[in-house]
Design a protein around this motif. Structure first.
Motif, PDB file in Angstrom:
ATOM      1  N   ALA A 209       0.830  -1.204   0.000  1.00  0.00           N
ATOM      2  CA  ALA A 209       0.000   0.000   0.000  1.00  0.00           C
ATOM      3  C   ALA A 209       0.865   1.255   0.000  1.00  0.00           C
ATOM      4  O   ALA A 209       0.564   2.228  -0.718  1.00  0.00           O
ATOM      5  CB  ALA A 209      -0.937  -0.012   1.208  1.00  0.00           C
ATOM      6  N   CYS A 210       1.935   1.257   0.792  1.00  0.00           N
ATOM      7  CA  CYS A 210       2.829   2.416   0.849  1.00  0.00           C
ATOM      8  C   CYS A 210       3.534   2.629  -0.488  1.00  0.00           C
ATOM      9  O   CYS A 210       3.684   3.759  -0.962  1.00  0.00           O
ATOM     10  CB  CYS A 210       3.833   2.250   1.972  1.00  0.00           C
ATOM     11  SG  CYS A 210       3.150   2.529   3.615  1.00  0.00           S
ATOM     12  N   VAL A 211       3.994   1.514  -1.083  1.00  0.00           N
ATOM     13  CA  VAL A 211       4.680   1.629  -2.378  1.00  0.00           C
ATOM     14  C   VAL A 211       3.724   2.146  -3.442  1.00  0.00           C
ATOM     15  O   VAL A 211       4.068   3.030  -4.246  1.00  0.00           O
ATOM     16  CB  VAL A 211       5.277   0.272  -2.783  1.00  0.00           C
ATOM     17  CG1 VAL A 211       5.810   0.325  -4.217  1.00  0.00           C
ATOM     18  CG2 VAL A 211       6.397  -0.129  -1.836  1.00  0.00           C
ATOM     19  N   ALA A 212       2.527   1.608  -3.447  1.00  0.00           N
ATOM     20  CA  ALA A 212       1.545   2.048  -4.446  1.00  0.00           C
ATOM     21  C   ALA A 212       1.162   3.510  -4.237  1.00  0.00           C
ATOM     22  O   ALA A 212       0.964   4.266  -5.203  1.00  0.00           O
ATOM     23  CB  ALA A 212       0.297   1.167  -4.372  1.00  0.00           C
ATOM     24  N   PHE A 213       1.060   3.938  -2.958  1.00  0.00           N
ATOM     25  CA  PHE A 213       0.681   5.321  -2.667  1.00  0.00           C
ATOM     26  C   PHE A 213       1.787   6.289  -3.053  1.00  0.00           C
ATOM     27  O   PHE A 213       1.529   7.363  -3.613  1.00  0.00           O
ATOM     28  CB  PHE A 213       0.344   5.456  -1.173  1.00  0.00           C
ATOM     29  CG  PHE A 213       0.097   6.865  -0.744  1.00  0.00           C
ATOM     30  CD1 PHE A 213      -1.064   7.539  -1.134  1.00  0.00           C
ATOM     31  CD2 PHE A 213       1.026   7.536   0.042  1.00  0.00           C
ATOM     32  CE1 PHE A 213      -1.279   8.856  -0.744  1.00  0.00           C
ATOM     33  CE2 PHE A 213       0.802   8.845   0.435  1.00  0.00           C
ATOM     34  CZ  PHE A 213      -0.349   9.509   0.047  1.00  0.00           C
ATOM     35  N   VAL A 214       3.021   5.919  -2.781  1.00  0.00           N
ATOM     36  CA  VAL A 214       4.153   6.820  -3.032  1.00  0.00           C
ATOM     37  C   VAL A 214       4.600   6.772  -4.482  1.00  0.00           C
ATOM     38  O   VAL A 214       4.879   7.794  -5.115  1.00  0.00           O
ATOM     39  CB  VAL A 214       5.332   6.482  -2.094  1.00  0.00           C
ATOM     40  CG1 VAL A 214       6.548   7.322  -2.438  1.00  0.00           C
ATOM     41  CG2 VAL A 214       4.919   6.692  -0.647  1.00  0.00           C
ATOM     42  N   CYS A 215       4.672   5.556  -5.054  1.00  0.00           N
ATOM     43  CA  CYS A 215       5.257   5.396  -6.386  1.00  0.00           C
ATOM     44  C   CYS A 215       4.227   5.147  -7.474  1.00  0.00           C
ATOM     45  O   CYS A 215       4.576   5.144  -8.669  1.00  0.00           O
ATOM     46  CB  CYS A 215       6.258   4.243  -6.380  1.00  0.00           C
ATOM     47  SG  CYS A 215       7.583   4.440  -5.178  1.00  0.00           S
ATOM     48  N   GLY A 216       3.022   4.879  -7.118  1.00  0.00           N
ATOM     49  CA  GLY A 216       2.045   4.494  -8.114  1.00  0.00           C
ATOM     50  C   GLY A 216       2.257   3.042  -8.501  1.00  0.00           C
ATOM     51  O   GLY A 216       2.726   2.219  -7.717  1.00  0.00           O
ATOM     52  N   SER A 217       1.939   2.715  -9.707  1.00  0.00           N
ATOM     53  CA  SER A 217       2.127   1.334 -10.156  1.00  0.00           C
ATOM     54  C   SER A 217       3.607   1.053 -10.383  1.00  0.00           C
ATOM     55  O   SER A 217       4.361   1.918 -10.829  1.00  0.00           O
ATOM     56  CB  SER A 217       1.342   1.104 -11.455  1.00  0.00           C
ATOM     57  OG  SER A 217       1.830   1.970 -12.476  1.00  0.00           O
ATOM     58  N   VAL A 218       4.044  -0.196 -10.050  1.00  0.00           N
ATOM     59  CA  VAL A 218       5.436  -0.622 -10.238  1.00  0.00           C
ATOM     60  C   VAL A 218       5.445  -1.802 -11.190  1.00  0.00           C
ATOM     61  O   VAL A 218       4.504  -2.622 -11.221  1.00  0.00           O
ATOM     62  CB  VAL A 218       6.083  -0.991  -8.889  1.00  0.00           C
ATOM     63  CG1 VAL A 218       6.261   0.241  -8.027  1.00  0.00           C
ATOM     64  CG2 VAL A 218       5.261  -2.039  -8.159  1.00  0.00           C
ATOM     65  N   SER A 219       6.515  -1.873 -11.981  1.00  0.00           N
ATOM     66  CA  SER A 219       6.615  -2.943 -12.980  1.00  0.00           C
ATOM     67  C   SER A 219       6.949  -4.285 -12.362  1.00  0.00           C
ATOM     68  O   SER A 219       6.506  -5.332 -12.844  1.00  0.00           O
ATOM     69  CB  SER A 219       7.670  -2.571 -14.029  1.00  0.00           C
ATOM     70  OG  SER A 219       8.932  -2.364 -13.396  1.00  0.00           O
TER      71      SER A 219
END
Length: 505
Positions: A209-219
């Motif tokens: 959730a933190c990664v998605a919130f900060v970075c958006g979608s990741v490959s």
């Protein structure tokens, strides 16, 4: 004049001979005559009557003038039958000893000889015996100190042995067999670790959730191997790689039959020296060349670096023969490395640990941010964050971090590392067994030295016990010589008292 007769005559013992020569009581070259007398005494001793007192006079002592006088007195009784009408003796024994007495009295040779004997006893013989006794006492103290040191060293070596065994998770009664039995614990231990990943659901969801919130979608997916183990357990590498359960598993030769193997004898005995267990550090582990990622706690201590590498450095320490991956997805058979479980295989295990440490690093950073004083910027920043991010508090994050840290510690502790090494190479058991038992061998060698110190201490005690009676006897005879010389000189000066100075016995 009468008053002067009461004055004592004080003579320095070390200058007694010079004093006698200066006052013409003795001649300067008295030694030549004394040698002739000694030779006659040696000849006379060869023919002596059976008499207990004479035996005592002749046993172990320097025969001087006053001994000769006593022997003559005894011979007057034993040789009375040989006395003629003129008062002489026809006995050759009596004639020999009377001649010795006469030669002694000529030019007061006996007085010079007694003085020389007294000076030698005082200056050399008595100090020499005292020095030998003192040396024996010093040696006893030294041997006693070394004995205690060896006892402590042997105890320390045995303690190191048992500490090392504890690090391996064994008792130390039968090292090799206990090391072999450790392999039975490996599958259950790895399954337990895999089971423990089920408690990471909240931590992984928070991380995503933190990664998605900060970075958006990741490959790239987040912690894919960790999620796989969490979902399916400690599967084979084949299943992780292909996503399919293998139809058959052909495991490489490892520890399945190692229990039946006998310990191999090395061609040449290796002397590991005093640094046998140098690889085992004081904190309780062996330096396998392993680097642990940042914020990872092992044995209660934070370690550095970003990743953990179990592979190349470890294989440089001991020879590990692991077959290359030979699995072929087409036939559905897991072979070689693909037949191993995820946590058994070095490559996948490293990835698993790295993902755990990545999660731990995130939680540590998040905990730091939550412990800092909140400001307007941070409040505004997380107003639009997902509910799972905003609902977390410090206690929950600490609990998540504790679970992750426990899994890392269980997978990377000393015992587990040894289990991996044993599983990879049975020959490693022989070396570790030798390394551990070397401590006991060293302790036994130190114990032998301790027994040697006890033996030497006893020998020194016996030597001291033999020297002390000799010293007492020499001191007693030296005192007798002093009295005889003082009395003899006193007669020459109208019975004035004579004091020999410096006779310290």
């Amino acid at each position: 004049m009468e008053e002067q007769r009461k004055w004592p005559i004080d003579i320095q013992t070390s200058k007694l001979l010079d004093w006698l020569v200066d006052r013409r009581h003795c001649k300067l070259k008295w030694q030549n005559s004394a040698l002739v007398i000694r030779e006659k005494i040696n000849n006379a001793i060869q023919d002596m009557p059976e008499n207990e007192e004479i035996k005592q006079l002749l046993s172990g002592s320097y025969i001087h003038y006053f001994h000769c006088l006593r022997i003559v007195e005894i011979l007057r009784r034993t040789e009375a039958s040989t006395k003629n009408i003129f008062g002489g003796y026809s006995s050759q024994r009596m004639k020999d000893w009377q001649e010795v007495v006469c030669l002694y009295e000529k030019d007061n040779i006996y007085l010079a000889e007694l003085s020389s004997l007294l000076v030698r006893n005082v200056n050399y013989e008595i100090p020499s015996l005292k020095k030998q006794i003192s040396k024996c006492q010093q040696l006893q103290q030294e041997y006693s100190r070394k004995e205690l040191d060896y006892i402590n060293n042997a105890a320390a070596l045995r303690e190191k042995f048992f500490i090392s065994c504890k690090q391996f998770g064994i008792m130390g009664n039968d090292v090799r067999q206990e090391l072999l039995s450790l392999c039975n614990d490996l599958p259950s231990g790895l399954d337990g670790i895999a089971e423990g990943t089920r408690n990471l659901t909240n931590a992984l969801e928070l991380y995503e959730a933190c990664v998605a919130f900060v970075c958006g979608s990741v490959s790239e997916p987040i912690a894919p191997l960790l999620k796989h183990v969490q979902l399916k357990g400690n599967t084979t590498v084949y299943e992780w790689r292909t996503g399919q359960t293998p139809l058959a598993i052909e495991r490489p030769v490892s520890m399945e039959n190692v229990e039946t193997q006998q310990p191999t004898e090395p061609a040449n005995t290796i002397d590991w020296g005093d640094d046998t267990m140098a690889g085992i550090d004081q904190s309780g582990g062996i330096d396998w060349g392993i680097t642990v990622g940042e914020s990872t706690e092992m044995n209660g201590e934070e370690q550095g670096a970003d990743v953990i590498d179990w592979g190349e450095n470890a294989s440089a320490t001991v020879e590990i023969d692991v077959m290359e991956s030979e699995a072929e997805g087409d036939d559905g058979v897991a072979k070689g490395n693909d037949a191993l479980t995820i946590l058994e295989n070095t490559e996948t295990r490293n990835q698993f640990v790295n993902e755990l440490m990545e999660l731990q690093t995130f939680l540590s950073q998040r905990l730091t941010e939550m412990n800092e004083e909140a400001d307007i910027l941070s409040i505004n920043q997380f107003q639009t964050a997902p509910a799972i991010v905003q609902s977390q508090d410090v206690a929950k994050v600490v609990a998540m971090m504790t679970v992750v840290r426990d899994l890392v510690q269980r997978l990377t502790n000393v015992k587990m590392r040894h289990l991996f090494m044993i599983h990879a190479s049975p020959r490693y058991i022989d070396r570790v067994t030798e390394l551990l038992q070397q401590k006991l061998k060293q302790a036994d060698a130190v114990g032998e030295k301790q027994h040697l110190m006890v033996k030497k201490q006893q020998q020194s005690l016996e030597e001291q016990a033999a020297l002390e009676p000799k010293l007492d006897l020499l001191i007693q005879r030296t005192k007798e010589l002093r009295k005889l010389i003082e009395a003899d000189i006193s007669k020459r000066y109208q019975n004035r008292r004579v004091n020999l100075m410096g006779v310290i016995v």
